[in-house]
Write a protein that holds these residues in place. Sequence first.
Motif, PDB file in Angstrom:
ATOM      1  N   PHE A   1       0.852  -1.186   0.000  1.00  0.00           N
ATOM      2  CA  PHE A   1       0.000   0.000   0.000  1.00  0.00           C
ATOM      3  C   PHE A   1       0.886   1.232   0.000  1.00  0.00           C
ATOM      4  CE2 PHE A   1      -2.132   3.460   2.181  1.00  0.00           C
ATOM      5  CZ  PHE A   1      -3.332   3.528   1.499  1.00  0.00           C
ATOM      6  N   SER A   2       0.626   2.127  -0.952  1.00  0.00           N
ATOM      7  CA  SER A   2       1.449   3.327  -1.045  1.00  0.00           C
ATOM      8  C   SER A   2       0.679   4.414  -1.779  1.00  0.00           C
ATOM      9  CB  SER A   2       2.760   3.031  -1.785  1.00  0.00           C
ATOM     10  OG  SER A   2       3.495   4.215  -2.017  1.00  0.00           O
ATOM     11  N   VAL A   3       0.662   5.609  -1.210  1.00  0.00           N
ATOM     12  CA  VAL A   3       0.113   6.771  -1.902  1.00  0.00           C
ATOM     13  C   VAL A   3       1.224   7.301  -2.806  1.00  0.00           C
ATOM     14  CG1 VAL A   3      -0.918   9.051  -1.660  1.00  0.00           C
ATOM     15  CG2 VAL A   3      -1.410   7.284   0.033  1.00  0.00           C
ATOM     16  N   MET A   4       1.141   6.978  -4.087  1.00  0.00           N
ATOM     17  CA  MET A   4       2.229   7.267  -5.013  1.00  0.00           C
ATOM     18  C   MET A   4       2.267   8.737  -5.423  1.00  0.00           C
ATOM     19  SD  MET A   4       1.918   3.851  -7.399  1.00  0.00           S
ATOM     20  CE  MET A   4       3.421   4.215  -8.298  1.00  0.00           C
ATOM     21  N   GLU A   5       1.100   9.356  -5.591  1.00  0.00           N
ATOM     22  CA  GLU A   5       1.059  10.762  -5.979  1.00  0.00           C
ATOM     23  C   GLU A   5      -0.309  11.333  -5.659  1.00  0.00           C
ATOM     24  OE1 GLU A   5       2.467  13.929  -6.401  1.00  0.00           O
ATOM     25  OE2 GLU A   5       3.872  12.498  -7.299  1.00  0.00           O
ATOM     26  N   LYS A   6      -0.348  12.610  -5.314  1.00  0.00           N
ATOM     27  CA  LYS A   6      -1.619  13.293  -5.095  1.00  0.00           C
ATOM     28  C   LYS A   6      -1.427  14.780  -5.384  1.00  0.00           C
ATOM     29  CE  LYS A   6      -0.785  13.568  -0.094  1.00  0.00           C
ATOM     30  NZ  LYS A   6      -1.342  13.262   1.236  1.00  0.00           N
ATOM     31  N   GLY A   7      -2.507  15.407  -5.795  1.00  0.00           N
ATOM     32  CA  GLY A   7      -2.444  16.822  -6.142  1.00  0.00           C
ATOM     33  C   GLY A   7      -3.308  17.115  -7.356  1.00  0.00           C
ATOM     34  N   GLN A   8      -3.356  18.352  -7.729  1.00  0.00           N
ATOM     35  CA  GLN A   8      -4.201  18.758  -8.839  1.00  0.00           C
ATOM     36  C   GLN A   8      -3.460  18.641 -10.166  1.00  0.00           C
ATOM     37  OE1 GLN A   8      -5.342  22.822  -8.249  1.00  0.00           O
ATOM     38  NE2 GLN A   8      -3.258  23.577  -8.059  1.00  0.00           N
ATOM     39  N   LYS A   9      -4.248  18.480 -11.234  1.00  0.00           N
ATOM     40  CA  LYS A   9      -3.751  18.407 -12.611  1.00  0.00           C
ATOM     41  C   LYS A   9      -2.725  17.294 -12.802  1.00  0.00           C
ATOM     42  CE  LYS A   9      -4.627  23.266 -13.674  1.00  0.00           C
ATOM     43  NZ  LYS A   9      -4.098  24.547 -14.177  1.00  0.00           N
ATOM     44  N   ILE A  10      -3.130  16.072 -12.435  1.00  0.00           N
ATOM     45  CA  ILE A  10      -2.258  14.909 -12.644  1.00  0.00           C
ATOM     46  C   ILE A  10      -2.939  13.850 -13.518  1.00  0.00           C
ATOM     47  CG2 ILE A  10      -1.059  15.269 -10.450  1.00  0.00           C
ATOM     48  CD1 ILE A  10      -2.694  12.964  -9.287  1.00  0.00           C
ATOM     49  N   LEU A  11      -4.201  14.096 -13.954  1.00  0.00           N
ATOM     50  CA  LEU A  11      -4.963  13.107 -14.714  1.00  0.00           C
ATOM     51  C   LEU A  11      -5.041  13.522 -16.182  1.00  0.00           C
ATOM     52  CD1 LEU A  11      -7.897  12.602 -12.169  1.00  0.00           C
ATOM     53  CD2 LEU A  11      -5.700  11.409 -12.255  1.00  0.00           C
ATOM     54  N   TYR A  12      -4.948  12.525 -17.071  1.00  0.00           N
ATOM     55  CA  TYR A  12      -4.904  12.808 -18.516  1.00  0.00           C
ATOM     56  C   TYR A  12      -5.688  11.726 -19.254  1.00  0.00           C
ATOM     57  CZ  TYR A  12      -2.875  13.577 -23.184  1.00  0.00           C
ATOM     58  OH  TYR A  12      -2.680  13.829 -24.533  1.00  0.00           O
ATOM     59  N   LEU A  13      -6.563  12.158 -20.183  1.00  0.00           N
ATOM     60  CA  LEU A  13      -7.343  11.228 -21.007  1.00  0.00           C
ATOM     61  C   LEU A  13      -7.506  11.839 -22.397  1.00  0.00           C
ATOM     62  CD1 LEU A  13      -9.044   8.643 -21.285  1.00  0.00           C
ATOM     63  CD2 LEU A  13     -11.019   9.967 -20.489  1.00  0.00           C
ATOM     64  N   ASN A  14      -6.967  11.153 -23.404  1.00  0.00           N
ATOM     65  CA  ASN A  14      -7.044  11.643 -24.790  1.00  0.00           C
ATOM     66  C   ASN A  14      -7.001  10.453 -25.739  1.00  0.00           C
ATOM     67  OD1 ASN A  14      -6.935  13.194 -27.160  1.00  0.00           O
ATOM     68  ND2 ASN A  14      -4.688  13.235 -27.093  1.00  0.00           N
ATOM     69  N   THR A  15      -7.986  10.383 -26.645  1.00  0.00           N
ATOM     70  CA  THR A  15      -8.012   9.302 -27.640  1.00  0.00           C
ATOM     71  C   THR A  15      -8.188   9.807 -29.063  1.00  0.00           C
ATOM     72  OG1 THR A  15     -10.417   9.028 -27.354  1.00  0.00           O
ATOM     73  CG2 THR A  15      -8.977   7.672 -25.959  1.00  0.00           C
ATOM     74  N   HIS A  16      -8.484  11.103 -29.260  1.00  0.00           N
ATOM     75  CA  HIS A  16      -8.794  11.609 -30.602  1.00  0.00           C
ATOM     76  C   HIS A  16      -7.923  12.779 -31.038  1.00  0.00           C
ATOM     77  CE1 HIS A  16     -12.598   9.520 -29.495  1.00  0.00           C
ATOM     78  NE2 HIS A  16     -12.590   9.192 -30.781  1.00  0.00           N
ATOM     79  N   ILE A  17      -7.463  13.593 -30.116  1.00  0.00           N
ATOM     80  CA  ILE A  17      -6.764  14.817 -30.489  1.00  0.00           C
ATOM     81  C   ILE A  17      -5.369  14.470 -31.005  1.00  0.00           C
ATOM     82  CG2 ILE A  17      -5.978  17.074 -29.683  1.00  0.00           C
ATOM     83  CD1 ILE A  17      -8.105  16.942 -27.530  1.00  0.00           C
ATOM     84  N   ARG A  18      -5.083  14.860 -32.231  1.00  0.00           N
ATOM     85  CA  ARG A  18      -3.809  14.531 -32.850  1.00  0.00           C
ATOM     86  C   ARG A  18      -2.696  15.428 -32.314  1.00  0.00           C
ATOM     87  NH1 ARG A  18      -5.485  13.929 -39.267  1.00  0.00           N
ATOM     88  NH2 ARG A  18      -6.972  12.180 -39.005  1.00  0.00           N
ATOM     89  N   GLY A  19      -1.479  14.921 -32.387  1.00  0.00           N
ATOM     90  CA  GLY A  19      -0.316  15.685 -31.968  1.00  0.00           C
ATOM     91  C   GLY A  19      -0.030  15.607 -30.480  1.00  0.00           C
ATOM     92  N   TYR A  20      -0.855  14.890 -29.744  1.00  0.00           N
ATOM     93  CA  TYR A  20      -0.661  14.736 -28.301  1.00  0.00           C
ATOM     94  C   TYR A  20      -0.690  13.251 -27.945  1.00  0.00           C
ATOM     95  CZ  TYR A  20      -1.573  19.751 -28.017  1.00  0.00           C
ATOM     96  OH  TYR A  20      -1.507  21.103 -28.170  1.00  0.00           O
ATOM     97  N   PRO A  21      -0.050  12.868 -26.844  1.00  0.00           N
ATOM     98  CA  PRO A  21      -0.072  11.449 -26.454  1.00  0.00           C
ATOM     99  C   PRO A  21      -1.499  10.952 -26.266  1.00  0.00           C
ATOM    100  CG  PRO A  21       1.523  12.678 -25.151  1.00  0.00           C
ATOM    101  CD  PRO A  21       0.755  13.694 -25.918  1.00  0.00           C
ATOM    102  N   LYS A  22      -1.734   9.731 -26.684  1.00  0.00           N
ATOM    103  CA  LYS A  22      -3.060   9.143 -26.574  1.00  0.00           C
ATOM    104  C   LYS A  22      -3.068   8.065 -25.500  1.00  0.00           C
ATOM    105  CE  LYS A  22      -4.467  10.112 -31.326  1.00  0.00           C
ATOM    106  NZ  LYS A  22      -4.993   9.547 -32.593  1.00  0.00           N
ATOM    107  N   GLY A  23      -4.204   7.981 -24.821  1.00  0.00           N
ATOM    108  CA  GLY A  23      -4.350   6.998 -23.769  1.00  0.00           C
ATOM    109  C   GLY A  23      -4.749   7.646 -22.453  1.00  0.00           C
ATOM    110  N   PHE A  24      -4.549   6.888 -21.399  1.00  0.00           N
ATOM    111  CA  PHE A  24      -4.912   7.304 -20.038  1.00  0.00           C
ATOM    112  C   PHE A  24      -3.624   7.393 -19.222  1.00  0.00           C
ATOM    113  CE2 PHE A  24      -5.676   5.899 -15.675  1.00  0.00           C
ATOM    114  CZ  PHE A  24      -6.625   6.808 -15.253  1.00  0.00           C
ATOM    115  N   ARG A  25      -3.413   8.541 -18.535  1.00  0.00           N
ATOM    116  CA  ARG A  25      -2.156   8.748 -17.813  1.00  0.00           C
ATOM    117  C   ARG A  25      -2.389   9.398 -16.452  1.00  0.00           C
ATOM    118  NH1 ARG A  25       2.702  10.771 -21.826  1.00  0.00           N
ATOM    119  NH2 ARG A  25       2.634   9.000 -23.266  1.00  0.00           N
TER     120      ARG A  25
END
Length: 751
Positions: free
Chosen positions: A636-660
């Motif tokens: 059990f470990s709290v690996m990271e917390k804070g604002q603006k750490i979630l990413y979701l993109n599957t259609h927008i070109r020129g940016y990484p795709k997937g869930f991060r």
Amino acid sequence: MLSISRTLRYSTGIQKNGYAMALRMLSMYNINDDLYLCTDKPRNIEIDKKSLRFKQKRENTKPLVLMISWFYGQKHQINKYSQIYTDQGMDVLVGRISLVQFLFNIKSVERSGQNIVNVLHNNEHDYKEIFIHTFSAGGGMYGLCQKMMKKNLPKYGNIPNRVIGQIWDSVAAPRMTIVAIPFALYPNNTFMRSIVTALLWCHLKIYRALQPHYNELWENFCDNLAKTPTLIFASKIDPIGTIKCAEEVIGRWRANGVDVTYKCFEDSPHIKHMQKYPEEYMKYVHDHWKKLLNLRHSLLHTMGNHSSSHKKKSSASSSPTKTQTDSISPTKSQGMIRSPSGADFQDKTHTKFAPIDELAKLLAKKNESEGSGSGITDQIFTKYVFPNHPDLGMRLFRHFHTLSHAKTPHLGVTAFRQQCERFLSILDDSKVIETYVRIFCDVFYEENATKEGVKNLLKLSFNIAMANYLGEAHTCPYLDTTLDAVIGTCFFQEPLSVGFISRWLEENCPRIVIPVHRYSIHLLTTIKKDDDDSQSTSATSPSSVLPSQVLLSKLVAAVPSHWTLLYDTRLHGVGANRFLHHVLGYRGPTLVVISCRSTKDNSDKIYCVAAPNEWKETHLYTGGEDSCLVQLSPKFSVMEKGQKILYLNTHIRGYPKGFRVAVDPRNPIISVNEDFERVDIHSITHNLLNIEVWGCGDKTSRDVQLDIKKWQIKEAERQRTVKLTSAEWIENPDRYLLELGGRTQYNVDNK
């Protein structure tokens, strides 16, 4: 590497009020602008400027004295106090802070605090023990040091355990800055004090971040991690280190089990108690060293010789009416003022809380009617107050019995009332967590915590939540696995103190113990009495305990009132389009549970991503302050917390795709590819086994999402049938496609 050796020699002594102290040879080694080390004689000490590690040969293993000075503290003034310890062969680490830093440069103050923590941590091999002697505003600096320790308890958690004793001279709250600084600058000029006070008031209004910063330092100071015997000096006429500040610290520390000795002088100025009453001051310092249980006999002997070497008496200290003394030892003095059943005779306060008074009388009556004698026994307390959780009842009664120092197996009505009142008065969450860790580990002073005790506490929290669960499930097949992961991470080494375990729980899963306390308070205060048959109620209201469905929600500090399974790869299929279809549109907090298997060692791992806001497909990182990434298994470990750490993109070109999930977009902590078939953890590839998304909002959030989906289906259905006029159909490209396909006959009116 840098080697500095500078010896200061004072040829004359200093005499004040008949008290003489000859300042002998004293060696000082400058560490940086804010720190220097004092020793009894010159030594060849190499100081690594980066790690602040000392390379030296010591002739003894005596403690290191941490001495944080007051504002404008000059070296020749501080060295008077340092010599008390250097004469006994101890080294003194002196920390200083300027007024300019304190008012205008918070970052510089934080660097100074971090330097002190680094010296204490990196020189443990030379200084196994630490003694603290600090003055005035040094309390704020020590509070900052504690803040640094709490941020990284696995690394710095051993520092408080090495502290063997503390002395706080004229302790002043940082929030008293607007009062303290004018008196420090102009002690005898009222006009200039008023001008400086007005300027400071304007400064604090302009820089609004300062006051919360000062308040945070004071709270960290009062929440002392070192629970060792403490001596506090104060004065009735001190406008800076006021009696109110001293009594606030004393009250909070004594409530936390710290043995505090308090000396209040009648008329000594701020940080000048030793100057005005030297013999009394040294007597209290000497007596305080006697109370330290782990002090070696040779050290006690030398400290006694130092105290007895000052034979000249102070004329001002000859009158016994000049000072006021209050010394309390929880284990000794309180045992002299209690009845055999644990009632505190000196506690003249009678509880005005009717439910507790009624509960005490009821249990005593039940005890007598069942032939168990007078008072309240553990069996009666457990049977009528905690019938559904007898282990909690037995432990809580044993806690009351131990703290009351009762000599009989039962508790008297008065003693029971007093202990319940003190138990109900615990309001601070950190104190609540530490109290329950002590209760379940069966330690009431400074012993170490046990794995079994902490695990029983976590399991009790789960059982209480499940007992009030409105669904069908009352257990969890992964309970032991989850608890073992938490315990294994918490007890990274043994032994560990109760204070460390409490701080770890507060940092990583703060809401897992508080519901147990709410549940206990609810049962203690909701007693019902009927004329025919009086009994305690074991029912609980949903608002008084934690409404939870699984232990996972509490481990990530989320307390959902209604959970809904939004997406599961085993039920809804694998793919980014499936994830988007089932998750987007849910306007509430969610938990994403990711199960994967390492391609290196085939070990299974489980991670949980907590998103407090609605998911949106975008090329930007989103998420509020409560966003976090937690590893649930195998540790059990709290690996990271804070604002603006979630990413979701599957259609927008020129940016990484997937869930991060990432703080640094160039180096994501966890990354799921756009096909949702592979997951990378710290750039190490894992096979994705399963993804679950749980909606943690209320029922309205789910209803809104379903309404949006229904509207989308109707809109798609509506757009399938398009009515066209004959003129529009003639120019429509679909007509040419039909003719090319060989269909030349069609009904134009139906098009």
